[in-house]
Design an enzyme around this catalytic site. Structure first.
Site, PDB file in Angstrom:
ATOM      1  N   ALA A   1       0.755  -0.974   0.053  1.00  0.00           N
ATOM      2  CA  ALA A   1       0.579   0.091  -0.149  1.00  0.00           C
ATOM      3  C   ALA A   1       1.025   1.583   0.155  1.00  0.00           C
ATOM      4  O   ALA A   1       2.051   0.850   0.780  1.00  0.00           O
ATOM      5  CB  ALA A   1      -0.989   0.034   1.621  1.00  0.00           C
TER       6      ALA A   1
ATOM      7  N   GLY B   1      -1.992   2.205  -6.042  1.00  0.00           N
ATOM      8  CA  GLY B   1      -2.056   2.916  -6.849  1.00  0.00           C
ATOM      9  C   GLY B   1      -0.519   3.865  -7.132  1.00  0.00           C
ATOM     10  O   GLY B   1      -0.772   4.156  -8.907  1.00  0.00           O
TER      11      GLY B   1
ATOM     12  N   GLU C   1      -5.654  -4.480  -9.091  1.00  0.00           N
ATOM     13  CA  GLU C   1      -5.685  -4.670  -7.503  1.00  0.00           C
ATOM     14  C   GLU C   1      -7.049  -5.026  -6.784  1.00  0.00           C
ATOM     15  O   GLU C   1      -7.474  -5.556  -5.538  1.00  0.00           O
ATOM     16  CB  GLU C   1      -4.674  -3.649  -6.709  1.00  0.00           C
ATOM     17  CG  GLU C   1      -3.304  -3.776  -7.459  1.00  0.00           C
ATOM     18  CD  GLU C   1      -2.450  -2.899  -7.115  1.00  0.00           C
ATOM     19  OE1 GLU C   1      -0.757  -3.045  -6.907  1.00  0.00           O
ATOM     20  OE2 GLU C   1      -2.795  -1.611  -6.211  1.00  0.00           O
TER      21      GLU C   1
ATOM     22  N   LYS D   1       4.282   4.043   6.065  1.00  0.00           N
ATOM     23  CA  LYS D   1       3.132   3.767   5.823  1.00  0.00           C
ATOM     24  C   LYS D   1       1.758   3.848   5.919  1.00  0.00           C
ATOM     25  O   LYS D   1       0.227   3.998   5.643  1.00  0.00           O
ATOM     26  CB  LYS D   1       3.038   2.382   4.576  1.00  0.00           C
ATOM     27  CG  LYS D   1       4.591   2.022   3.717  1.00  0.00           C
ATOM     28  CD  LYS D   1       4.232   2.384   1.683  1.00  0.00           C
ATOM     29  CE  LYS D   1       5.319   2.178   1.094  1.00  0.00           C
ATOM     30  NZ  LYS D   1       4.837   1.142   0.978  1.00  0.00           N
TER      31      LYS D   1
HETATM   32  C1  5RP Z   1       0.858  -0.598  -7.189  1.00  0.00           C
HETATM   33  C2  5RP Z   1       0.396  -0.587  -5.765  1.00  0.00           C
HETATM   34  C3  5RP Z   1       1.526  -0.614  -4.630  1.00  0.00           C
HETATM   35  O1  5RP Z   1       1.435  -1.431  -3.278  1.00  0.00           O
HETATM   36  C4  5RP Z   1       1.818   0.245  -3.989  1.00  0.00           C
HETATM   37  O2  5RP Z   1       2.097   1.549  -4.700  1.00  0.00           O
HETATM   38  C5  5RP Z   1       4.003   0.273  -2.679  1.00  0.00           C
HETATM   39  O3  5RP Z   1       4.195   0.225  -3.242  1.00  0.00           O
HETATM   40  P1  5RP Z   1       5.429  -0.114  -2.723  1.00  0.00           P
HETATM   41  O4  5RP Z   1       5.283  -1.461  -2.400  1.00  0.00           O
HETATM   42  O5  5RP Z   1       7.048  -0.344  -4.483  1.00  0.00           O
HETATM   43  O6  5RP Z   1       5.439   0.844  -2.475  1.00  0.00           O
HETATM   44  O7  5RP Z   1      -0.834  -0.136  -4.944  1.00  0.00           O
HETATM   45  O8  5RP Z   1      -0.208  -0.037  -7.204  1.00  0.00           O
END
Ligand code: 5RP
Length: 223
Positions: free
Chosen positions: A84, A96, A104, A122
């Site tokens: 996320a 996203g 997703e 996060k």
């Molecule tokens: C992709 C997503 C990913 O889960 C989100 O961007 C997190 O990415 P990362 O694991 O590289 O930090 O929603 O559309």
């Protein structure tokens, strides 16, 4: 001092413990998920197949011998593992950042259990510092952008980005996300807007949060 990538890897490796054997599962997109695919592949756990949400994840799954299945061939998935961009105590998320929130959301809704894997950066008090990704049909981009401004947002076109389904992404700041379900529904009523990156109607069931002082398992806190 642990790096963000090291924390992502720890959360991803922990998630492998939650994968049931002989079931269909969902696998998302992003750098945290890349660590999960690697860890699942190396674990030797046998699943029936995985639905995924991007070409990148699909390629990595093939590399690690994880069988892929098309979402139209399954009625349900036992679990869905994904990252996320932001997640709150209600397990509501902004997703996203990798432009994959439409597939997703489809995979999340097919799944019995959504396990979010993330490093501690996060986990937020309030959603909305991360710009909200919104997938739009190209011919409706300006019209949708005007509607978003009326709702208090400032949309910005993600330059050079085409989604899996050939659409464009507007990254939007300034929207009031204090009632995420309300906003998720209101946005999806705009004609030409395909899907927004708020995951509140279908939040995560479990967050595996990797922190510098250990892994925390968090479930929705409805207080
Ligand atoms: C992709 C997503 C990913 O889960 C989100 O961007 C997190 O990415 P990362 O694991 O590289 O930090 O929603 O559309």
């Amino acid at each position: 001092m642990m790096t963000q990538d090291e924390l992502k890897k720890i959360a991803a490796e922990k998630a492998v413990e939650f994968v049931p054997e002989n079931e269909y599962i969902g696998i998302g997109t992003g750098s945290t998920v890349n660590f999960f695919i690697e860890a699942l592949g190396k674990s030797g756990k046998k699943i029936k197949g995985a639905v995924t949400t991007s070409k990148k994840s699909s390629e990595l799954m093939a590399q690690y011998g994880i069988p892929e299945i098309h979402p139209n061939e399954v009625q349900r998935l036992a679990i869905y593992v994904d990252g996320a961009d932001e997640i709150n105590h209600m397990m509501e998320m902004i997703k996203g950042g990798g432009a994959a929130h439409l597939p997703e959301k489809i995979v999340a809704k097919l799944s019995d259990q959504f396990i979010c894997i993330a490093d501690e950066s996060k986990y937020v008090r309030r959603l909305g510092k991360f710009p909200l990704p919104i997938e739009v049909v190209p011919m409706a981009r300006s019209m949708v952008a005007r509607q978003l401004v009326k709702l208090g947002g400032q949309p910005e076109l993600r330059i050079g980005c085409k989604t899996l389904h050939g659409n464009e992404i507007l990254d939007v700041t300034g929207l009031d996300l204090s009632e995420p379900i309300k906003m998720e529904r209101a946005l999806n009523e705009i004609t030409g807007l395909v899907e927004n990156g708020l995951f509140a109607e279908r939040p995560a069931d479990l967050l595996i949060l990797a922190k510098k002082d250990g892994v925390e398992l968090i479930r929705a806190n409805v207080k």
